[in-house]
Design an enzyme around this catalytic site. Structure first.
Site, PDB file in Angstrom:
ATOM      1  N   HIS A 184       4.189  -1.924  -7.708  1.00  0.00           N
ATOM      2  CA  HIS A 184       4.880  -2.509  -6.543  1.00  0.00           C
ATOM      3  C   HIS A 184       5.195  -3.984  -6.793  1.00  0.00           C
ATOM      4  O   HIS A 184       4.489  -4.667  -7.537  1.00  0.00           O
ATOM      5  CB  HIS A 184       4.110  -2.278  -5.236  1.00  0.00           C
ATOM      6  CG  HIS A 184       2.866  -3.094  -5.054  1.00  0.00           C
ATOM      7  ND1 HIS A 184       1.686  -2.555  -4.588  1.00  0.00           N
ATOM      8  CD2 HIS A 184       2.603  -4.412  -5.226  1.00  0.00           C
ATOM      9  CE1 HIS A 184       0.783  -3.509  -4.497  1.00  0.00           C
ATOM     10  NE2 HIS A 184       1.301  -4.640  -4.886  1.00  0.00           N
TER      11      HIS A 184
ATOM     12  N   GLU B  83       6.436  -0.451  -2.147  1.00  0.00           N
ATOM     13  CA  GLU B  83       5.589   0.563  -2.770  1.00  0.00           C
ATOM     14  C   GLU B  83       6.456   1.635  -3.426  1.00  0.00           C
ATOM     15  O   GLU B  83       7.639   1.771  -3.095  1.00  0.00           O
ATOM     16  CB  GLU B  83       4.704   1.204  -1.696  1.00  0.00           C
ATOM     17  CG  GLU B  83       3.817   0.227  -0.946  1.00  0.00           C
ATOM     18  CD  GLU B  83       2.564  -0.165  -1.723  1.00  0.00           C
ATOM     19  OE1 GLU B  83       2.490   0.081  -2.939  1.00  0.00           O
ATOM     20  OE2 GLU B  83       1.648  -0.726  -1.092  1.00  0.00           O
TER      21      GLU B  83
ATOM     22  N   ASN C 137       0.386  -0.010  -9.147  1.00  0.00           N
ATOM     23  CA  ASN C 137       1.335   1.107  -9.044  1.00  0.00           C
ATOM     24  C   ASN C 137       2.771   0.628  -9.274  1.00  0.00           C
ATOM     25  O   ASN C 137       3.719   1.357  -9.011  1.00  0.00           O
ATOM     26  CB  ASN C 137       1.206   1.801  -7.686  1.00  0.00           C
ATOM     27  CG  ASN C 137       1.467   0.849  -6.513  1.00  0.00           C
ATOM     28  OD1 ASN C 137       1.879  -0.292  -6.718  1.00  0.00           O
ATOM     29  ND2 ASN C 137       1.242   1.318  -5.309  1.00  0.00           N
TER      30      ASN C 137
HETATM   31  C1  F6R Z   1       1.934 -10.758  -3.116  1.00  0.00           C
HETATM   32  C2  F6R Z   1       2.627  -9.518  -3.422  1.00  0.00           C
HETATM   33  C3  F6R Z   1       2.020  -8.419  -4.218  1.00  0.00           C
HETATM   34  C4  F6R Z   1       1.137  -8.890  -5.368  1.00  0.00           C
HETATM   35  C5  F6R Z   1       0.573  -7.706  -6.148  1.00  0.00           C
HETATM   36  C6  F6R Z   1      -0.353  -8.145  -7.264  1.00  0.00           C
HETATM   37  O1  F6R Z   1       2.764 -11.636  -2.355  1.00  0.00           O
HETATM   38  O2  F6R Z   1       3.718  -9.388  -2.996  1.00  0.00           O
HETATM   39  O3  F6R Z   1       3.060  -7.613  -4.731  1.00  0.00           O
HETATM   40  O4  F6R Z   1       1.883  -9.712  -6.221  1.00  0.00           O
HETATM   41  O5  F6R Z   1      -0.136  -6.872  -5.279  1.00  0.00           O
HETATM   42  O6  F6R Z   1      -1.473  -8.757  -6.706  1.00  0.00           O
HETATM   43  P1  F6R Z   1      -2.582  -9.435  -7.609  1.00  0.00           P
HETATM   44  O7  F6R Z   1      -1.971 -10.648  -8.215  1.00  0.00           O
HETATM   45  O8  F6R Z   1      -3.684  -9.795  -6.639  1.00  0.00           O
HETATM   46  O9  F6R Z   1      -3.006  -8.439  -8.626  1.00  0.00           O
END
Ligand code: F6R
Length: 242
Positions: A138, A143, A136
């Protein structure tokens, strides 16, 4: 924004590790802003390898992590502190006292957020902040919302993030509902930012981040306004870009 299009996840990881290593070599006592999640794991593996070969030292590095689940102990195998220990810190020569992750067990979330923001500020903010990106859009646990949150704060996770992270827990019910995260302002104060993305499920978020309007509805879109951002993605994640 500099964009590197790599053929697959391994190539993304190698280039991301090279950018981080270059930062550490250029400024051995740099402040690294670190991320968890599945995307940076390959880059951390590569950094550990270079360290074991004697080519890279973290002895003077200070680190600040983006976020932590609220309510999880550092020893919980899904806490972000545990992730950092097992994927990076335990395998390199970083000094434990020089690593910072928000405390998931703090009694008073507001006080912990203020303390953590001060820790990052006292270190002079990150020289290089590593970021993954949620489906999304983030970054950290910022968020989609109506206004960009500025400083470290407590967030209620959205259902889409809870569902995405459920794969790491016994069930979706076990995923914490809240997290402590650096704010968008904390992240934007980093002198350089490295974003890593992989997989087709990130393509839409990457497209909106790079080609869409800057809006808190797509938190990563704020990166368009940062003067020094490198985005490294594989073909699938970058497939929506013009
Ligand atoms: C992790 C964080 C999150 C992840 C995001 C992507 O410290 O802050 O923003 O970077 O959710 O996660 P993955 O890499 O698992 O797709």
């Amino acid at each position: 924004m500099r964009i590197y299009r790599e053929k697959d996840y391994n190539a993304v990881s190698r280039r991301a590790a090279a950018v981080i290593a270059a930062q550490v070599v250029a400024k051995p006592d740099c402040v690294l802003g670190l991320a968890t999640g599945s995307t940076p794991i390959g880059a951390y593996k590569q950094l550990v390898e270079w360290h074991k070969q004697g080519d890279l030292s973290f002895a003077e590095v200070r680190s600040v992590n983006l976020d932590e689940y609220f309510g999880l102990a550092p020893t919980h195998d899904q806490s972000y502190r545990y992730f950092m220990q097992t994927n990076l810190f335990d395998h390199v020569d970083i000094v434990p006292e020089n690593t910072n992750v928000p405390s998931g067990l703090a009694q008073d979330a507001a006080a912990e957020c203020a303390r953590y923001e001060q820790v990052v500020a006292d270190l002079g903010y990150a020289d290089l902040q590593l970021l993954g990106m949620g489906r999304n859009g983030h970054i950290g646990f910022n968020e989609p919302c109506a206004e960009f949150p500025v400083a470290t704060h407590l967030v209620d996770l959205t259902q889409s993030t809870i569902d995405a992270n459920a794969r790491f827990f016994a069930s979706a019910d076990d995923v914490p509902r809240q997290a402590l995260t650096m704010g968008i302002g904390t992240i934007m104060r980093a002198r350089s930012i490295l974003v890593v993305v992989s997989g087709a499920d990130k393509a839409e978020a990457v497209r909106k981040t790079v080609n869409g309007p800057v809006t808190p509805e797509v938190p990563a879109s704020i990166l368009q306004l940062h003067p020094n951002v490198t985005l490294i993605g594989d073909e699938a994640a970058l497939s929506g870009l013009k």
